[in-house]
Write a protein that holds these residues in place. Sequence first.
Motif, PDB file in Angstrom:
ATOM      1  N   LEU A   1       0.838  -1.207   0.000  1.00 39.02           N
ATOM      2  CA  LEU A   1       0.000   0.000   0.000  1.00 39.02           C
ATOM      3  C   LEU A   1       0.870   1.253   0.000  1.00 39.02           C
ATOM      4  O   LEU A   1       0.598   2.211  -0.729  1.00 39.02           O
ATOM      5  N   TYR A   2       1.911   1.233   0.817  1.00 35.35           N
ATOM      6  CA  TYR A   2       2.808   2.395   0.892  1.00 35.35           C
ATOM      7  C   TYR A   2       3.422   2.672  -0.485  1.00 35.35           C
ATOM      8  O   TYR A   2       3.415   3.805  -0.966  1.00 35.35           O
TER       9      TYR A   2
ATOM     10  N   ALA B   1       0.691  -4.301 -12.854  1.00 35.42           N
ATOM     11  CA  ALA B   1       2.125  -4.213 -13.164  1.00 35.42           C
ATOM     12  C   ALA B   1       2.936  -4.411 -11.875  1.00 35.42           C
ATOM     13  O   ALA B   1       3.965  -5.111 -11.869  1.00 35.42           O
ATOM     14  N   TYR B   2       2.449  -3.829 -10.788  1.00 34.25           N
ATOM     15  CA  TYR B   2       3.152  -3.952  -9.504  1.00 34.25           C
ATOM     16  C   TYR B   2       3.195  -5.426  -9.064  1.00 34.25           C
ATOM     17  O   TYR B   2       4.235  -5.958  -8.702  1.00 34.25           O
ATOM     18  N   TYR B   3       2.043  -6.067  -9.138  1.00 30.70           N
ATOM     19  CA  TYR B   3       1.995  -7.486  -8.733  1.00 30.70           C
ATOM     20  C   TYR B   3       2.815  -8.353  -9.693  1.00 30.70           C
ATOM     21  O   TYR B   3       3.422  -9.345  -9.282  1.00 30.70           O
ATOM     22  N   GLY B   4       2.820  -7.958 -10.963  1.00 32.27           N
ATOM     23  CA  GLY B   4       3.630  -8.678 -11.953  1.00 32.27           C
ATOM     24  C   GLY B   4       5.098  -8.651 -11.535  1.00 32.27           C
ATOM     25  O   GLY B   4       5.796  -9.676 -11.606  1.00 32.27           O
ATOM     26  N   ARG B   5       5.536  -7.472 -11.075  1.00 38.53           N
ATOM     27  CA  ARG B   5       6.942  -7.366 -10.639  1.00 38.53           C
ATOM     28  C   ARG B   5       7.195  -8.210  -9.392  1.00 38.53           C
ATOM     29  O   ARG B   5       8.241  -8.832  -9.254  1.00 38.53           O
ATOM     30  N   LEU B   6       6.232  -8.239  -8.491  1.00 42.46           N
ATOM     31  CA  LEU B   6       6.400  -9.084  -7.300  1.00 42.46           C
ATOM     32  C   LEU B   6       6.565 -10.544  -7.725  1.00 42.46           C
ATOM     33  O   LEU B   6       7.403 -11.272  -7.197  1.00 42.46           O
ATOM     34  N   ASN B   7       5.756 -10.960  -8.697  1.00 45.34           N
ATOM     35  CA  ASN B   7       5.840 -12.349  -9.186  1.00 45.34           C
ATOM     36  C   ASN B   7       7.196 -12.619  -9.837  1.00 45.34           C
ATOM     37  O   ASN B   7       7.845 -13.616  -9.536  1.00 45.34           O
ATOM     38  N   GLU B   8       7.600 -11.688 -10.699  1.00 41.30           N
ATOM     39  CA  GLU B   8       8.869 -11.886 -11.429  1.00 41.30           C
ATOM     40  C   GLU B   8      10.050 -12.035 -10.488  1.00 41.30           C
ATOM     41  O   GLU B   8      10.938 -12.853 -10.705  1.00 41.30           O
ATOM     42  N   THR B   9      10.057 -11.211  -9.440  1.00 39.62           N
ATOM     43  CA  THR B   9      11.219 -11.227  -8.546  1.00 39.62           C
ATOM     44  C   THR B   9      11.057 -12.268  -7.438  1.00 39.62           C
ATOM     45  O   THR B   9      11.930 -12.410  -6.586  1.00 39.62           O
TER      46      THR B   9
ATOM     47  N   ASP C   1      -6.424   2.847 -10.942  1.00 39.66           N
ATOM     48  CA  ASP C   1      -5.775   2.401 -12.172  1.00 39.66           C
ATOM     49  C   ASP C   1      -5.328   0.942 -11.990  1.00 39.66           C
ATOM     50  O   ASP C   1      -4.273   0.665 -11.437  1.00 39.66           O
ATOM     51  N   GLY C   2      -6.186   0.040 -12.465  1.00 36.71           N
ATOM     52  CA  GLY C   2      -5.919  -1.386 -12.288  1.00 36.71           C
ATOM     53  C   GLY C   2      -4.629  -1.835 -12.962  1.00 36.71           C
ATOM     54  O   GLY C   2      -3.967  -2.766 -12.495  1.00 36.71           O
ATOM     55  N   LYS C   3      -4.249  -1.147 -14.044  1.00 37.92           N
ATOM     56  CA  LYS C   3      -3.040  -1.562 -14.776  1.00 37.92           C
ATOM     57  C   LYS C   3      -1.798  -1.349 -13.921  1.00 37.92           C
ATOM     58  O   LYS C   3      -0.876  -2.151 -13.933  1.00 37.92           O
ATOM     59  N   GLU C   4      -1.814  -0.246 -13.188  1.00 37.12           N
ATOM     60  CA  GLU C   4      -0.680   0.060 -12.293  1.00 37.12           C
ATOM     61  C   GLU C   4      -0.528  -1.058 -11.246  1.00 37.12           C
ATOM     62  O   GLU C   4       0.571  -1.519 -10.952  1.00 37.12           O
TER      63      GLU C   4
ATOM     64  N   GLU D   1       1.970   6.096  -1.791  1.00 30.04           N
ATOM     65  CA  GLU D   1       2.891   7.211  -1.545  1.00 30.04           C
ATOM     66  C   GLU D   1       3.970   7.327  -2.621  1.00 30.04           C
ATOM     67  O   GLU D   1       4.380   8.420  -2.963  1.00 30.04           O
ATOM     68  N   LYS D   2       4.457   6.188  -3.121  1.00 25.26           N
ATOM     69  CA  LYS D   2       5.550   6.271  -4.098  1.00 25.26           C
ATOM     70  C   LYS D   2       5.030   6.400  -5.518  1.00 25.26           C
ATOM     71  O   LYS D   2       5.569   7.158  -6.310  1.00 25.26           O
ATOM     72  N   LYS D   3       4.007   5.621  -5.847  1.00 17.69           N
ATOM     73  CA  LYS D   3       3.509   5.653  -7.231  1.00 17.69           C
ATOM     74  C   LYS D   3       2.314   6.590  -7.398  1.00 17.69           C
ATOM     75  O   LYS D   3       1.829   6.799  -8.507  1.00 17.69           O
ATOM     76  N   GLY D   4       1.832   7.129  -6.282  1.00 22.71           N
ATOM     77  CA  GLY D   4       0.752   8.118  -6.362  1.00 22.71           C
ATOM     78  C   GLY D   4      -0.585   7.539  -6.819  1.00 22.71           C
ATOM     79  O   GLY D   4      -1.425   8.254  -7.373  1.00 22.71           O
ATOM     80  N   LEU D   5      -0.780   6.233  -6.600  1.00 25.57           N
ATOM     81  CA  LEU D   5      -2.057   5.617  -6.998  1.00 25.57           C
ATOM     82  C   LEU D   5      -3.198   6.184  -6.146  1.00 25.57           C
ATOM     83  O   LEU D   5      -3.096   6.248  -4.928  1.00 25.57           O
TER      84      LEU D   5
END
Length: 447
Positions: A289-290, A312-320, A306-309, A294-298
């Motif tokens: 959430l932070y 994309a965030y969860y996609g990065r969590l999965n990738e890493t 913005d569901g795409k944002e 706070e960082k991405k301004g969602l």
Amino acid sequence: MSELRYQRCINPDCGATFGVGESHFACPKCGDLLDVCYDWDRLEVPDSLSWFGKRWATRNNPLDFSGVWRFRELLPFCGDEHRVTVGEGQTILQRNDEVAKYVGSNAGRVHLEYEGCNPSGSFKDNGMTAAFSHAMMVGAKHCACASTGNTSASVALYAHACGMKCTVFIGSGRIAFGKLSQALDYGAQTIQIVGDFDDCMRRVKEVCKDLGLYLVNSLNPFRLEGQKTIMYRILEGLGWQVPDWIVVPGGNLGNSSAFGKAFYELKQLGLIDRIPRLAVINATGANTLYDLYEKKGLRFVADRIDGKEVDAYYGRLNETGYRPHTVATAIEISRPVNLTKCLRALAICDGVVREVSDEDIIDAKAVVGRYGLGCEPASAASIAGLKLLRTEGVIGADETVACVLTGHQLKDPKVTVDYHMEKGREFSNKPVEVANDIEQIIRVMKG
Ligand code: F0G
């Protein structure tokens, strides 16, 4: 004539509605979250909050005794015949000047809403009494949840109170012993899977769908109705005055979502004249959430995010292969199911989000232990968050703040004992080993 009470999809492009007699934990049309809605103009609601104080005189009626159901006109989704209670919501709003000093606030300004007084020892009981009332209304026989511990304890307690079968999913090794012991003792079928809360959440949704079980995670909109009452009791504890700030830890974001809805409705009903600001506190090791707010301004704008944002965030969590990790295991969650509703609450309450380190959490926990009623690690995130917001000057020294202490001190004794055994911690209180000899004992006691 339209329904007095109904469920509605929060997605403005969908907005599908369903009767309260149905149980869906995602919109069957689009998969988004559901809200419980009321046609307030056609329901009887008292014209002042102080009216609810009268219920103390009739507290031999279990529903008036309940700290949830004595506000039942504000969550009128079912009749008394379905309402379940085990005496939840007997909580304490404690003015705490020592904690105020610790965070840098003026005396009289910091209040701790201690939810550890609930029957299963956490705020979850506020939600479960409501969810299980709905479960009784729809004739559910078997319920299930994923949990970092407190949900499972509360679910297990209410399930056996209702004569319902219950299955709880917990991540292997990621649950404090106090909580695990409750689920076992209350008779829940306890399924420990190799994984974390997010894995459990995914599995339990699949299981509930496949087997037609009743889901009691905070995806369940009826649960959040019960959690609104935490805010009503804070107002009550402040003589029905609205504080400047509410500070709450954020995990799956059910509480923050419920609090925003509570204040929105109270304002709409003319029962309060302003809405407090909301601060949601993540642990650094579980800070979705932070990051997003706070960082991405969602933001929640025009009834949506913005569901795409988020994807994309969860996609990065999965990738890493990211895994959340914090001493506050209760909030060790990286894919909070109520994200959209929480962002809506932050919009309603002009909110802020902060992250705090495990070190700051356990120090704050020790301060609550020494000067307050004690709490579990996740709860202390609210104090550590308040301290940070005071340092930043976002919260003023003279502003009135209510911090929600979500769970009981005994939920996670290991963290507490480890803290105090370690020398050099700011508030550690190490036991002293002395020979079984009266002179030596007295010498040590005299220091
Ligand atoms: N504090 C405690 C003690 C909790 O147990 C939880 C959540 C939270 C805070 C976070 O609240 O999800 O409303 O943002 N515990 C859940 C559980 C996830 O399974 O017991 P939230």
